[in-house]
Design an enzyme around this catalytic site. Structure first.
Site, PDB file in Angstrom:
ATOM      1  N   GLY A   1      -7.317  -9.832  -6.119  1.00  0.00           N
ATOM      2  CA  GLY A   1      -5.841 -10.460  -5.392  1.00  0.00           C
ATOM      3  C   GLY A   1      -5.863  -9.866  -3.795  1.00  0.00           C
ATOM      4  O   GLY A   1      -5.135 -11.140  -3.037  1.00  0.00           O
TER       5      GLY A   1
ATOM      6  N   ASN B   1       0.437  -1.297   0.015  1.00  0.00           N
ATOM      7  CA  ASN B   1       0.010  -0.041   0.214  1.00  0.00           C
ATOM      8  C   ASN B   1       0.600   0.785  -0.040  1.00  0.00           C
ATOM      9  O   ASN B   1       0.336   2.246  -0.098  1.00  0.00           O
ATOM     10  CB  ASN B   1      -1.342   0.267   0.769  1.00  0.00           C
ATOM     11  CG  ASN B   1      -1.755  -0.860   0.671  1.00  0.00           C
ATOM     12  OD1 ASN B   1      -2.510  -1.678  -0.738  1.00  0.00           O
ATOM     13  ND2 ASN B   1      -2.326  -1.862   2.020  1.00  0.00           N
TER      14      ASN B   1
ATOM     15  N   ASP C   1      -1.448  -8.125 -10.487  1.00  0.00           N
ATOM     16  CA  ASP C   1      -2.561  -7.422 -10.474  1.00  0.00           C
ATOM     17  C   ASP C   1      -2.510  -6.683  -8.814  1.00  0.00           C
ATOM     18  O   ASP C   1      -3.627  -5.315  -8.824  1.00  0.00           O
ATOM     19  CB  ASP C   1      -3.862  -8.725 -10.477  1.00  0.00           C
ATOM     20  CG  ASP C   1      -3.384  -9.894 -11.727  1.00  0.00           C
ATOM     21  OD1 ASP C   1      -3.801  -8.364 -12.350  1.00  0.00           O
ATOM     22  OD2 ASP C   1      -3.809 -10.356 -12.015  1.00  0.00           O
TER      23      ASP C   1
ATOM     24  N   GLY D   1       4.121  -9.898 -11.703  1.00  0.00           N
ATOM     25  CA  GLY D   1       4.042 -10.914 -11.265  1.00  0.00           C
ATOM     26  C   GLY D   1       3.544 -12.106 -10.905  1.00  0.00           C
ATOM     27  O   GLY D   1       3.899 -12.855 -11.798  1.00  0.00           O
TER      28      GLY D   1
ATOM     29  N   GLY E   1       4.684  -4.649 -11.512  1.00  0.00           N
ATOM     30  CA  GLY E   1       4.565  -5.487 -10.670  1.00  0.00           C
ATOM     31  C   GLY E   1       2.955  -6.530 -11.092  1.00  0.00           C
ATOM     32  O   GLY E   1       3.469  -6.771 -12.212  1.00  0.00           O
TER      33      GLY E   1
ATOM     34  N   GLU F   1      -3.505  -1.520  -6.226  1.00  0.00           N
ATOM     35  CA  GLU F   1      -2.864  -0.101  -5.951  1.00  0.00           C
ATOM     36  C   GLU F   1      -3.184   1.004  -6.153  1.00  0.00           C
ATOM     37  O   GLU F   1      -3.708   1.950  -5.888  1.00  0.00           O
ATOM     38  CB  GLU F   1      -1.734  -0.636  -4.796  1.00  0.00           C
ATOM     39  CG  GLU F   1      -1.544  -1.242  -3.916  1.00  0.00           C
ATOM     40  CD  GLU F   1       0.023  -1.746  -3.323  1.00  0.00           C
ATOM     41  OE1 GLU F   1      -0.073   0.252  -2.784  1.00  0.00           O
ATOM     42  OE2 GLU F   1       0.635  -2.361  -2.598  1.00  0.00           O
TER      43      GLU F   1
ATOM     44  N   ARG G   1       2.616 -20.535  -5.219  1.00  0.00           N
ATOM     45  CA  ARG G   1       1.380 -20.871  -3.992  1.00  0.00           C
ATOM     46  C   ARG G   1      -0.075 -21.070  -5.048  1.00  0.00           C
ATOM     47  O   ARG G   1      -0.389 -21.357  -4.363  1.00  0.00           O
ATOM     48  CB  ARG G   1       1.595 -19.666  -3.157  1.00  0.00           C
ATOM     49  CG  ARG G   1       0.588 -18.248  -4.151  1.00  0.00           C
ATOM     50  CD  ARG G   1       2.005 -17.144  -3.171  1.00  0.00           C
ATOM     51  NE  ARG G   1       0.898 -16.175  -3.496  1.00  0.00           N
ATOM     52  CZ  ARG G   1       1.548 -14.728  -5.005  1.00  0.00           C
ATOM     53  NH1 ARG G   1       2.542 -15.583  -5.022  1.00  0.00           N
ATOM     54  NH2 ARG G   1       0.894 -14.399  -5.010  1.00  0.00           N
TER      55      ARG G   1
HETATM   56  C1  LIG Z   1      -5.970 -29.117 -12.932  1.00  0.00           C
HETATM   57  C2  LIG Z   1      -5.731 -28.134 -14.045  1.00  0.00           C
HETATM   58  C3  LIG Z   1      -7.191 -26.700 -13.949  1.00  0.00           C
HETATM   59  C4  LIG Z   1      -6.336 -25.348 -13.985  1.00  0.00           C
HETATM   60  C5  LIG Z   1      -7.096 -24.639 -13.878  1.00  0.00           C
HETATM   61  C6  LIG Z   1      -6.838 -23.838 -13.709  1.00  0.00           C
HETATM   62  C7  LIG Z   1      -8.239 -22.121 -13.389  1.00  0.00           C
HETATM   63  C8  LIG Z   1      -7.246 -21.417 -14.146  1.00  0.00           C
HETATM   64  C9  LIG Z   1      -8.041 -19.765 -14.155  1.00  0.00           C
HETATM   65  C10 LIG Z   1      -7.258 -18.322 -13.757  1.00  0.00           C
HETATM   66  C11 LIG Z   1      -8.204 -17.617 -13.528  1.00  0.00           C
HETATM   67  C12 LIG Z   1      -7.483 -16.124 -12.872  1.00  0.00           C
HETATM   68  C13 LIG Z   1      -8.202 -15.306 -12.020  1.00  0.00           C
HETATM   69  C14 LIG Z   1      -7.199 -13.849 -11.619  1.00  0.00           C
HETATM   70  C15 LIG Z   1      -7.168 -13.757 -10.662  1.00  0.00           C
HETATM   71  C16 LIG Z   1      -6.917 -12.232  -9.968  1.00  0.00           C
HETATM   72  O1  LIG Z   1      -7.494 -11.732 -10.312  1.00  0.00           O
HETATM   73  C17 LIG Z   1      -5.821 -12.594  -8.782  1.00  0.00           C
HETATM   74  C18 LIG Z   1      -4.755 -11.206  -8.927  1.00  0.00           C
HETATM   75  O2  LIG Z   1      -4.041 -11.761  -9.385  1.00  0.00           O
HETATM   76  N1  LIG Z   1      -5.410 -13.850  -9.423  1.00  0.00           N
HETATM   77  C19 LIG Z   1      -5.568 -15.073  -8.432  1.00  0.00           C
HETATM   78  O3  LIG Z   1      -7.007 -15.117  -7.432  1.00  0.00           O
HETATM   79  C20 LIG Z   1      -4.431 -16.036  -8.793  1.00  0.00           C
HETATM   80  C21 LIG Z   1      -6.076 -17.053  -9.656  1.00  0.00           C
HETATM   81  C22 LIG Z   1      -4.668 -18.833  -9.143  1.00  0.00           C
HETATM   82  C23 LIG Z   1      -5.998 -19.603 -10.280  1.00  0.00           C
HETATM   83  C24 LIG Z   1      -4.650 -20.793  -9.678  1.00  0.00           C
HETATM   84  C25 LIG Z   1      -5.703 -22.132  -9.951  1.00  0.00           C
HETATM   85  C26 LIG Z   1      -5.274 -23.077 -10.159  1.00  0.00           C
HETATM   86  C27 LIG Z   1      -5.827 -24.634  -9.697  1.00  0.00           C
HETATM   87  C28 LIG Z   1      -5.427 -25.425  -9.541  1.00  0.00           C
HETATM   88  C29 LIG Z   1      -6.541 -26.822  -9.331  1.00  0.00           C
HETATM   89  C30 LIG Z   1      -5.953 -28.342  -9.731  1.00  0.00           C
HETATM   90  C31 LIG Z   1      -7.102 -29.610  -9.175  1.00  0.00           C
HETATM   91  C32 LIG Z   1      -5.951 -30.279  -9.432  1.00  0.00           C
HETATM   92  C33 LIG Z   1      -6.749 -31.686  -9.491  1.00  0.00           C
HETATM   93  C34 LIG Z   1      -5.876 -33.332  -9.108  1.00  0.00           C
HETATM   94  N1  LIG Z   2       7.548  -3.813  -1.222  1.00  0.00           N
HETATM   95  C1  LIG Z   2       6.552  -4.174  -0.593  1.00  0.00           C
HETATM   96  N2  LIG Z   2       6.948  -5.325   0.502  1.00  0.00           N
HETATM   97  C2  LIG Z   2       5.679  -5.738   0.578  1.00  0.00           C
HETATM   98  N3  LIG Z   2       4.777  -6.217  -0.048  1.00  0.00           N
HETATM   99  C3  LIG Z   2       4.548  -4.977  -1.127  1.00  0.00           C
HETATM  100  C4  LIG Z   2       5.394  -4.341  -1.287  1.00  0.00           C
HETATM  101  N4  LIG Z   2       4.764  -3.328  -2.530  1.00  0.00           N
HETATM  102  C5  LIG Z   2       3.483  -3.611  -2.962  1.00  0.00           C
HETATM  103  N5  LIG Z   2       3.397  -4.757  -2.116  1.00  0.00           N
HETATM  104  C6  LIG Z   2       2.243  -5.609  -2.401  1.00  0.00           C
HETATM  105  O1  LIG Z   2       2.463  -6.369  -3.397  1.00  0.00           O
HETATM  106  C7  LIG Z   2       1.685  -7.753  -3.206  1.00  0.00           C
HETATM  107  C8  LIG Z   2       1.577  -8.173  -4.305  1.00  0.00           C
HETATM  108  O2  LIG Z   2       2.211  -7.681  -5.378  1.00  0.00           O
HETATM  109  P1  LIG Z   2       1.786  -8.047  -7.307  1.00  0.00           P
HETATM  110  O3  LIG Z   2       0.461  -7.814  -7.362  1.00  0.00           O
HETATM  111  O4  LIG Z   2       2.499  -6.985  -7.527  1.00  0.00           O
HETATM  112  O5  LIG Z   2       2.610  -9.211  -7.409  1.00  0.00           O
HETATM  113  P2  LIG Z   2       1.528 -10.645  -6.933  1.00  0.00           P
HETATM  114  O6  LIG Z   2       0.565 -10.523  -5.717  1.00  0.00           O
HETATM  115  O7  LIG Z   2       2.675 -11.508  -7.267  1.00  0.00           O
HETATM  116  O8  LIG Z   2       1.025 -11.089  -8.143  1.00  0.00           O
HETATM  117  P3  LIG Z   2      -0.815 -10.960  -8.710  1.00  0.00           P
HETATM  118  O9  LIG Z   2      -0.690 -10.007  -8.447  1.00  0.00           O
HETATM  119  O10 LIG Z   2      -0.190 -10.635 -10.734  1.00  0.00           O
HETATM  120  O11 LIG Z   2      -1.048 -12.156  -8.546  1.00  0.00           O
HETATM  121  C9  LIG Z   2       0.250  -6.276  -3.334  1.00  0.00           C
HETATM  122  O12 LIG Z   2      -0.840  -6.371  -2.967  1.00  0.00           O
HETATM  123  C10 LIG Z   2       0.813  -5.055  -3.033  1.00  0.00           C
HETATM  124  O13 LIG Z   2       0.364  -4.416  -2.053  1.00  0.00           O
END
Ligand SMILES: CCCCCCCCCCCCC/C=C/[C@@H](O)[C@H](CO)NC(=O)CCCCCCCCCCCCCCC
Ligand SMILES: Nc1ncnc2c1ncn2[C@@H]1O[C@H](COP(=O)(O)OP(=O)(O)OP(=O)(O)O)[C@@H](O)[C@H]1O
Ligand SMILES: [Ca+2]
Length: 501
Positions: free
Chosen positions: A459, A145, A169, A211, A167, A174, A282
């Site tokens: 996120g 922040n 999302d 990011g 960075g 921010e 993660r």
């Molecule tokens: C089996 C594989 C299935 C894969 C399914 C993949 C679906 C992915 C959909 C992605 C949607 C992204 C939406 C974006 C959100 C962002 O505002 C936010 C901030 O950066 N990111 C996340 O919340 C981070 C979102 C990260 C989502 C990762 C989901 C991973 C799911 C894994 C499930 C594994 C099941 C395996 C069972 C054998």
């Molecule tokens: N210097 C800092 N130290 C710790 N946290 C920070 C710093 N600068 C920004 N942040 C925070 O880090 C968080 C994650 O940052 P950012 O979105 O850039 O990467 P990410 O979470 O790895 O990627 P994504 O959002 O694409 O999944 C943001 O919520 C932001 O507020």
């Protein structure tokens, strides 16, 4: 679009370069090297003799899969005056391009993604900004922040044509919160009131992907590539986008531009926040774990369908920067719909949410700037079916074509968890846990789900389960806007990787 078509290059081929895609021009002293920056350039002997004067144009070259690259082409001629005239003319044409930024405020998150933000900026982006004569003020953030608060209170915004974040999302979020909050405060607008008309902000926001998900970048440009985004910023591209406002009991919580997800994505995020040290992996770890826990949540979803629009969430069209679809009708036809049930996931995607994990995204046909969000309801189903649904995000198959999934394009929606006891929202951490144990005591033999999940808002975790969301666009210019419940605002925009709010 104006084109400069030049005569021969040193290899005897002709080149056409669009002025709008020229980054810089510099005159060459063929015998001595470039005049501008002292870099030496070896010229083929034959050209040097025949054409003693030359200048080099750096321009955007479209490479593979939405990637942009910076290329150089050198033009030779016989007369020095003619050469200078070309250089002068190109510079004048570049100066006339008013949409290009000249002064940028850059925030770098050194801890986003794989913690490469500073290196990415120094090695890949800063040299391009210098080439394009863009001056920058760079701030490496020191804590979460930092950028938001600096933008909201201290930054001298008048000095800049845009702000850029390096960075993911979360950093983009921010920027949005800092700029929008400051604009409302300066104009006496109460963000807590869902009905209050927001005042547009005048600065554009750019994003250089560094990011973990980079879905805002990926869903707009088609790729998460820092050089491509820097080039979009330099040429002054702009992309409007929808911004949803999230309220709880007339209290503003956050804005969302990509995903609002309850259930699966909320639980996955809550778990993954404790594993930031793992970097982008993660999400896979916590995603797998959350998949295994298979919790469902009961509640009521009410929504106002967007009946006055052209597309549907099941269309085959895809929306990215350059694909402008701004709906001009604002009337709400039809009324609210109410759905009660047990849900594994409730997702609202204001854009496709395409990302490297899912190149087509959560809602492949969602539009960037249509004032709607795609509300995806995944009802309780077997693990096997939920896995089939998830897997379809990674293939060409339709993830909505399943009996337990429905999708609606909506302007506004509300969610109320079943066990929401009063208007004064429960504190999730305290009362949620208490309620979970209460329910499980009541049904000792069942594998109860907790009463509440949390919302994943671009996120970030939201502290309330019951929320109201508005997403509407009033496209009074083609650049950016953000939306509030019943109205939206646009301000002059940023670059596709510059967004205007
Ligand atoms: C089996 C594989 C299935 C894969 C399914 C993949 C679906 C992915 C959909 C992605 C949607 C992204 C939406 C974006 C959100 C962002 O505002 C936010 C901030 O950066 N990111 C996340 O919340 C981070 C979102 C990260 C989502 C990762 C989901 C991973 C799911 C894994 C499930 C594994 C099941 C395996 C069972 C054998
Ligand atoms: N210097 C800092 N130290 C710790 N946290 C920070 C710093 N600068 C920004 N942040 C925070 O880090 C968080 C994650 O940052 P950012 O979105 O850039 O990467 P990410 O979470 O790895 O990627 P994504 O959002 O694409 O999944 C943001 O919520 C932001 O507020
Ligand atoms: Ca949308």
């Amino acid at each position: 679009m104006s084109w400069l078509t030049f005569f021969i290059t040193s290899h005897g081929t002709s080149h056409g370069v669009s002025v709008s895609e020229i980054l810089a021009v510099r005159e060459l002293d063929v015998d001595c090297g470039t005049k501008d920056d002292g870099r030496w350039q070896k010229m083929p002997q034959k050209s040097t003799e025949a054409y003693p004067y030359a200048f080099t144009v750096s321009y955007v070259e479209r490479a593979w899969q939405h990637r942009w690259r910076c290329s150089d082409v050198t033009f030779h001629c016989l007369e020095g005056a003619l050469c200078q005239q070309w250089v002068q003319t190109i510079r004048e044409q570049l100066t006339a391009l008013t949409s290009r930024p000249k002064h940028l405020l850059v925030y770098i998150n050194p801890y986003g993604g794989k913690q490469q933000g500073e290196r990415i900026y120094e090695q890949k982006v800063a040299p391009l900004f210098t080439l394009a004569s863009i001056s920058t003020h760079v701030i490496v953030t020191e804590h979460a922040n930092h950028a938001r608060d600096h933008l909201r209170t201290e930054a001298e915004l008048k000095k800049y044509d845009g702000v850029v974040c390096v960075g993911g999302d979360g950093m983009f979020s921010e920027m949005v919160h800092g700029l929008v909050s400051r604009t409302q405060r300066d104009n006496g607008v109460d963000q807590n009131s869902p009905e209050e008309k927001l005042v547009p902000c005048t600065l554009r926001i750019g994003i250089i992907p560094a990011g973990s998900t980079d879905c805002i970048c990926y869903a707009t440009v088609g790729i998460n590539d820092p050089v491509t985004s820097a080039l979009h910023i330099i040429v002054g591209d702009a992309q409007p986008m929808d911004v949803c406002s999230v309220h709880h009991n007339n209290t503003f919580l956050r804005y969302s531009v990509s995903l609002l997800g309850y259930g699966f994505y909320g639980d996955m995020l809550a778990d993954s926040e404790r594993k930031r040290w793992m970097g982008p992996a993660r999400y896979d770890f916590s995603g797998f774990k959350t998949f295994l826990t298979h919790h469902y949540y009961e509640g009521t979803v009410s929504f106002l369908p967007a009946t006055d629009i052209l597309g549907t969430p099941r269309d085959k069209t895809r929306c990215r920067a350059g694909y402008v679809l701004l709906q001009r009708t604002m009337e709400y036809k039809g009324g609210w719909r109410v759905i009660r049930g047990k849900f594994l996931a409730i997702n609202a995607a204001s854009m496709s949410c395409a990302c490297p994990r899912s190149p087509k995204g959560l809602s492949p046909a969602a539009h960037l700037a249509d004032g709607t969000t795609d509300l995806i309801l995944v009802r309780k189903c077997s693990r096997f079916n939920f896995l089939r649904h998830l897997l379809r995000h990674t293939s060409k198959y339709d993830q909505f074509d399943m009996t337990f999934v429905e999708v609606h394009r909506v302007r506004r929606f509300r969610f109320t968890p079943r066990y929401c006891q009063s208007d004064s929202e429960l504190d999730l951490r305290e009362n949620g846990k208490r309620l979970f144990s209460q329910i499980c005591r009541d049904h000792p033999a069942c594998s109860c789900s907790p009463a509440y999940s949390s919302w994943n808002c671009d996120g970030e975790i939201l502290p309330h389960a019951a929320i109201e969301v508005g997403c509407v666009t009033t496209p009074y210019n083609l650049l950016c806007k953000y939306t509030v419940h019943s109205e939206s605002i646009q301000t002059p925009s940023l670059f596709p990787h510059f967004f205007t709010l």
